[in-house]
Design a protein around this motif. Sequence first.
Motif, PDB file in Angstrom:
ATOM      1  N   PHE A 103      36.506  43.424  19.333  1.00  0.00           N
ATOM      2  CA  PHE A 103      37.773  43.748  19.973  1.00  0.00           C
ATOM      3  C   PHE A 103      38.900  43.849  18.953  1.00  0.00           C
ATOM      4  CE2 PHE A 103      36.395  41.687  24.255  1.00  0.00           C
ATOM      5  CZ  PHE A 103      35.541  42.747  24.473  1.00  0.00           C
ATOM      6  N   SER A 104      38.836  43.005  17.923  1.00  0.00           N
ATOM      7  CA  SER A 104      39.848  43.057  16.875  1.00  0.00           C
ATOM      8  C   SER A 104      39.798  44.398  16.152  1.00  0.00           C
ATOM      9  CB  SER A 104      39.630  41.912  15.881  1.00  0.00           C
ATOM     10  OG  SER A 104      40.513  42.011  14.790  1.00  0.00           O
ATOM     11  N   ASN A 105      38.592  44.881  15.855  1.00  0.00           N
ATOM     12  CA  ASN A 105      38.446  46.178  15.196  1.00  0.00           C
ATOM     13  C   ASN A 105      38.976  47.306  16.081  1.00  0.00           C
ATOM     14  OD1 ASN A 105      37.278  45.181  12.842  1.00  0.00           O
ATOM     15  ND2 ASN A 105      35.201  45.290  13.662  1.00  0.00           N
ATOM     16  N   GLN A 106      38.719  47.212  17.375  1.00  0.00           N
ATOM     17  CA  GLN A 106      39.216  48.236  18.295  1.00  0.00           C
ATOM     18  C   GLN A 106      40.736  48.229  18.338  1.00  0.00           C
ATOM     19  OE1 GLN A 106      37.329  47.685  22.107  1.00  0.00           O
ATOM     20  NE2 GLN A 106      35.275  48.063  21.309  1.00  0.00           N
ATOM     21  N   LEU A 107      41.320  47.044  18.370  1.00  0.00           N
ATOM     22  CA  LEU A 107      42.774  46.935  18.418  1.00  0.00           C
ATOM     23  C   LEU A 107      43.404  47.473  17.137  1.00  0.00           C
ATOM     24  CD1 LEU A 107      45.130  45.971  20.134  1.00  0.00           C
ATOM     25  CD2 LEU A 107      44.889  43.706  19.131  1.00  0.00           C
ATOM     26  N   ARG A 108      42.813  47.149  16.004  1.00  0.00           N
ATOM     27  CA  ARG A 108      43.349  47.653  14.737  1.00  0.00           C
ATOM     28  C   ARG A 108      43.222  49.174  14.652  1.00  0.00           C
ATOM     29  NH1 ARG A 108      45.156  45.655  10.107  1.00  0.00           N
ATOM     30  NH2 ARG A 108      44.689  43.515  10.708  1.00  0.00           N
ATOM     31  N   SER A 109      42.142  49.711  15.196  1.00  0.00           N
ATOM     32  CA  SER A 109      41.970  51.165  15.202  1.00  0.00           C
ATOM     33  C   SER A 109      43.083  51.837  16.001  1.00  0.00           C
ATOM     34  CB  SER A 109      40.601  51.519  15.801  1.00  0.00           C
ATOM     35  OG  SER A 109      40.451  52.912  15.937  1.00  0.00           O
ATOM     36  N   ILE A 110      43.434  51.245  17.131  1.00  0.00           N
ATOM     37  CA  ILE A 110      44.524  51.802  17.946  1.00  0.00           C
ATOM     38  C   ILE A 110      45.839  51.704  17.188  1.00  0.00           C
ATOM     39  CG2 ILE A 110      45.804  51.584  20.114  1.00  0.00           C
ATOM     40  CD1 ILE A 110      43.230  50.335  21.287  1.00  0.00           C
ATOM     41  N   HIS A 111      46.068  50.574  16.513  1.00  0.00           N
ATOM     42  CA  HIS A 111      47.291  50.412  15.731  1.00  0.00           C
ATOM     43  C   HIS A 111      47.390  51.492  14.656  1.00  0.00           C
ATOM     44  CE1 HIS A 111      48.090  45.882  16.720  1.00  0.00           C
ATOM     45  NE2 HIS A 111      48.358  46.693  17.711  1.00  0.00           N
ATOM     46  N   ARG A 112      46.265  51.784  14.001  1.00  0.00           N
ATOM     47  CA  ARG A 112      46.284  52.804  12.955  1.00  0.00           C
ATOM     48  C   ARG A 112      46.628  54.175  13.537  1.00  0.00           C
ATOM     49  NH1 ARG A 112      41.173  50.266  10.776  1.00  0.00           N
ATOM     50  NH2 ARG A 112      41.836  48.914   9.076  1.00  0.00           N
TER      51      ARG A 112
END
Length: 419
Positions: A103-112
């Motif tokens: 979930f952290s990776n998904q959230l960071r991807s959205i932030h990018r």
Amino acid sequence: MPRAVQYTKGSIIYFSGDKDERIFILQKGVIFLTSTDIETGAPVTEYIREGEFFGVKSAFGHFPREETATVVTDSITISMTVAEFENLFSSNKQIIMKMLRVFSNQLRSIHRKIESILNKGDAGVNQYTGMQLVAQSFYDDEQYKSCCDVCLKALTRFPTAPNKNNIAKLYTEAKKRADMQAARGVVTEPSGSIISSAAVQNAMKQFSLPAFSRFAKTFNPGDVIIAEYEPGDCFYLIQSGQVQLVKCVNGVKKNLDILMPSEFFGEMAILENSPRSATCVAIDTVEVLEFNKENFEILITGNPQIALILLKLFCKRIYDQKRRFKILVMPDTQARIADVFLMFDEMNPSPNHADRSRKFNITVQDLSHWAGLPVDTVRDELNKFVEKRRIEIYDNNIVVNNIVDMKRIVDQKSMMRQA
């Protein structure tokens, strides 16, 4: 009790948009998830491997499904409710930590992606230069106390940085102006509008136990709790008050989110060992619990309920950020602004469903932040709405006379884009 369910080739387990709060594990066979890329509109396919979970985010967050689950070959899944998942897996540290990292990776991807949409011009900048840019953005907005906080963090974190003298000079000037503001009784708080969340109510009960008192910290209005680009070594859970998340984009602060009690921030740096991706500022007096890397996994292992709370909050954060991203990818400026009103309406629904007039405690500047548009552009579009009597603008709020009008605008523009 969880149960095994057999599906034949070509079956649909659930459709995108369904309200289905089951969680699945693929025991045997092949299943793929299809969704639509928010930015491009292109189809996205993800294959589920045997032993993997799916349907977790929407089940935990009580959101409609974002994807369609299609059975490629005859398959067997284990189906369970959220409560059954909690009973079976809440004490399994390996599974919980794996989900948190996914979930952290998904959230960071959205932030990018949000950074890309906002035309971030300082991508690849080093950490200490980035912190100077963040401090300067606060200075330019006359938030001198916050500027001082970021400067001090930069000087503490990077005492030998080549730009330390520039940061020290900026701190000295900001400190002078902050003292002058304090003497005049001027309080500069972060701008932004409050979006109340459907917070996980059980969180506060868990974190109010006496055992957590040693982690408590208090921040005053305007205090910078964490600064973008600084190393991440702790994360925070809000007990009271509101925290604004901002990014420095081309030297200008952009509002990412407003966090409320029972929400957390800074967790991505803990899970990924990466620099901070945003600056978090106290809007009012904020009480938090601060957890560092050393006690994070111990905290998760020893408190299964807290691990589940973090998973649920991650699901909500991902959903909220995707909603923001959906606004930013709209090419039509009028539709963007209309969709900001719809987002506020979704997150703060009227108790009377028949009431189409909605009052939002936001300003033109706030709309500019959420829509990712220049203030002058937003003001021009709002004036068009005013002329057509769709909205009324006041000093601290905007009244939408008929929220259905905003939905009609978004739907029409979306149809034109697809055509």
